[in-house]
Write a protein that holds these residues in place. Structure first.
Motif, short mmCIF file in Angstrom:
data_model
loop_
_atom_site.label_atom_id
_atom_site.label_comp_id
_atom_site.label_asym_id
_atom_site.label_seq_id
_atom_site.Cartn_x
_atom_site.Cartn_y
_atom_site.Cartn_z
N LEU A 197 36.50 39.83 27.58
CA LEU A 197 35.73 38.95 28.47
C LEU A 197 36.05 39.24 29.94
O LEU A 197 35.15 39.35 30.78
N LEU A 198 37.33 39.39 30.27
CA LEU A 198 37.72 39.65 31.65
C LEU A 198 37.22 41.02 32.11
O LEU A 198 36.76 41.17 33.26
N GLU A 199 37.30 42.02 31.22
CA GLU A 199 36.82 43.35 31.59
C GLU A 199 35.31 43.33 31.84
O GLU A 199 34.82 43.98 32.77
N GLU A 200 34.59 42.60 31.02
CA GLU A 200 33.14 42.55 31.19
C GLU A 200 32.78 41.80 32.48
O GLU A 200 31.85 42.20 33.20
N ARG A 201 33.50 40.74 32.78
CA ARG A 201 33.23 40.03 34.03
C ARG A 201 33.51 40.92 35.23
O ARG A 201 32.77 40.91 36.23
N ALA A 202 34.62 41.70 35.16
CA ALA A 202 34.92 42.62 36.26
C ALA A 202 33.86 43.70 36.39
O ALA A 202 33.47 44.08 37.49
N ARG A 203 33.38 44.18 35.26
CA ARG A 203 32.32 45.19 35.27
C ARG A 203 31.04 44.64 35.91
O ARG A 203 30.40 45.31 36.72
N ILE A 204 30.68 43.40 35.54
CA ILE A 204 29.49 42.79 36.13
C ILE A 204 29.68 42.60 37.63
O ILE A 204 28.76 42.84 38.42
N ALA A 205 30.88 42.18 38.02
CA ALA A 205 31.13 41.97 39.46
C ALA A 205 31.03 43.28 40.22
O ALA A 205 30.49 43.33 41.34
N ARG A 206 31.54 44.37 39.64
CA ARG A 206 31.43 45.67 40.32
C ARG A 206 29.98 46.10 40.48
O ARG A 206 29.58 46.66 41.50
N GLU A 207 29.19 45.85 39.43
CA GLU A 207 27.78 46.24 39.51
C GLU A 207 27.01 45.40 40.52
O GLU A 207 26.17 45.89 41.26
N LEU A 208 27.32 44.09 40.55
CA LEU A 208 26.62 43.21 41.49
C LEU A 208 27.01 43.48 42.94
O LEU A 208 26.32 43.05 43.87
N HIS A 209 28.14 44.17 43.10
CA HIS A 209 28.55 44.49 44.47
C HIS A 209 27.46 45.27 45.19
O HIS A 209 27.14 45.01 46.37
#
Length: 433
Positions: A197-209
């Motif tokens: 879950l944490l990895e996916e949230r970080a991945r989404i945050a990087r993409e939304l950057h």
């Protein structure tokens, strides 16, 4: 002196999942007590010639504690051990036949072996070793006072008691190993889920950057060039635009620092342009060339970048699941925009399953983008996964992306063996959370 462990009010096998297993120690103890109590009295009086009152007292002391052994086997052992030794000494006062066992008659051996088994299921190795040494010491010591000489049969209590202690101890340690392994597997599974879950949230945050950085860059450029594009700006308005540009640049810097915190060695390509609805067609074509026919119904609507990115990733993960679990299955991908007329169930196609559904809104709202991926059963059961390098995030990533924009997600198997993924993503700014 044998150490007494901390009090354990729970009965033997109390942690078993099945009721009959939990009741088994009580049933065995009750049967032994009921069977051995009268048998001991009869044998000690009729065969050994012991006084009836003394025989009854010894029988009670040797058989009754077996019921206590279900909860406190070590305390029961103290009583039974003393009673057995006292019984052996009492038999020295009477004249009995040489063929009879001494120092411990058969019924005492049966009860003592059952007690040793209970000890093995409860106590630690050190305690079991001390119990066996005490048993062997008493058996050997009494042998020096044997009225008819000693033989191998006189050591039956020591031998059988040791076997019962060893067997009970082995069963207890095996159970402990299995319990700890199950606990560790539960903890590991929870940690894996949390890490995913944490990895996916970080991945989404990087993409939304990239999405947010684009808008912030536009604001910065517009604010910086306002004084050149707009004639005769008052000084206070020019200062306001300058302040807006400075704030936007500062925000971009903070975002880049945040992205550095979220970055890891395995993450690549965070700064490339992020895909949207326009790239879903290419994704479908690539999947069709790999595993089989994929029908695609596109949508040309203008959607927020965050919604387009979420839709792309949802379709990407759904098609990856088709590749892994249903290669060759006919797949249908459709994108559409609609305004729901009622509750959250409106707008869903026939064949909806009892899959899992995530969302925060349950009433009608503005326009929504419906993302639907349905695959039929594979023509043949897959011998093994065709794709072994997946993210492992699956439904976790879908739910996080849907939650990000305040939409709903419905996933689950179909009655015919296929699988369905349906997401509704709001398009209006007031609906996007």
């Amino acid at each position: 002196m044998i150490p007494v462990e901390a009090e354990r009010p729970r009965a033997l096998l109390a942690g078993a999942s099945r009721r009959w297993v939990r009741l088994l120690p009580w049933a065995v103890a009750f049967v032994l007590c009921v069977a051995l109590l009268p048998t001991t009295i009869v044998v000690l009086t009729a065969d050994y010639g012991l006084n009836g009152g003394l025989a009854s007292a010894l029988a009670v002391a040797q058989a009754a504690p077996l019921l206590l052994a279900v909860v406190r086997p070590l305390q029961a052992w103290y009583v039974v051990f003393v009673a057995d030794v006292a019984g052996a000494l009492a038999l020295l006062t009477v004249d009995f036949q040489e063929r009879l066992l001494w120092p411990f008659p058969p019924m005492e051996i049966v009860g003592y072996v059952g007690l040793c088994l209970a000890l093995g299921l409860r106590e630690r190795r050190r305690t079991l070793l001390l119990v066996w040494l005490a048993t062997a010491g008493a058996n050997v010591g009494l042998g020096f006072a044997a009225p008819h000489g000693t033989g191998a049969k006189d050591l039956l209590l020591t031998i059988l008691g040791g076997v019962a202690l060893l067997l009970g101890g082995a069963l207890r340690e095996r159970y402990e190993v299995q319990r700890r392994l199950a606990e560790q597997e539960t903890i590991s599974e929870a940690e894996r889920g949390r890490r995913t879950l944490l990895e996916e949230r970080a991945r989404i945050a990087r993409e939304l950057h990239d999405v947010v950085a684009h808008h912030m860059s536009v604001i910065t450029v517009q604010a910086d060039t306002a004084e050149y594009r707009l004639a005769a700006l008052p000084p206070d308005v020019r200062e306001e635009f300058t302040s807006i540009a400075a704030t936007a640049r500062e925000s971009l810097g903070e975002m880049r620092r945040l992205l550095g915190v979220l970055r890891n060695e395995e993450a690549h390509g965070e700064l490339v342009p992020q895909p949207g609805l326009a790239q879903i067609g290419q994704l479908v074509e690539a999947t069709a060339r790999t595993v089989g026919p994929v029908d695609f119904t596109p949508c040309d609507a203008e959607v927020p970048e965050a919604v387009g990115l979420s839709a792309y990733r949802i379709v990407q993960e759904a098609l990856a699941n088709v590749v892994r679990h249903a290669p060759g299955a006919a797949t249908h991908v459709s994108l559409s925009v609609a305004r729901p007329a009622g509750g959250p169930g409106d707008g869903q196609t026939d064949g909806q399953t009892d899959g899992q559904r995530d969302g925060q809104r349950e009433g009608p709202g503005g326009e929504r983008l419906t993302v639907l991926v349905v695959n039929e059963p594979p023509p043949e059961p897959p011998a093994g996964p065709l794709e072994v390098g997946g993210t492992g995030h699956g439904l976790v990533g879908m739910r996080e992306r849907v939650r990000l924009v305040g939409g709903t997600l419905d996933v689950g198997p179909l009655p015919d063996g296929g699988f369905r993924v349906a997401a509704q993503l709001p398009l209006t700014e007031e609906d996007i959370t």
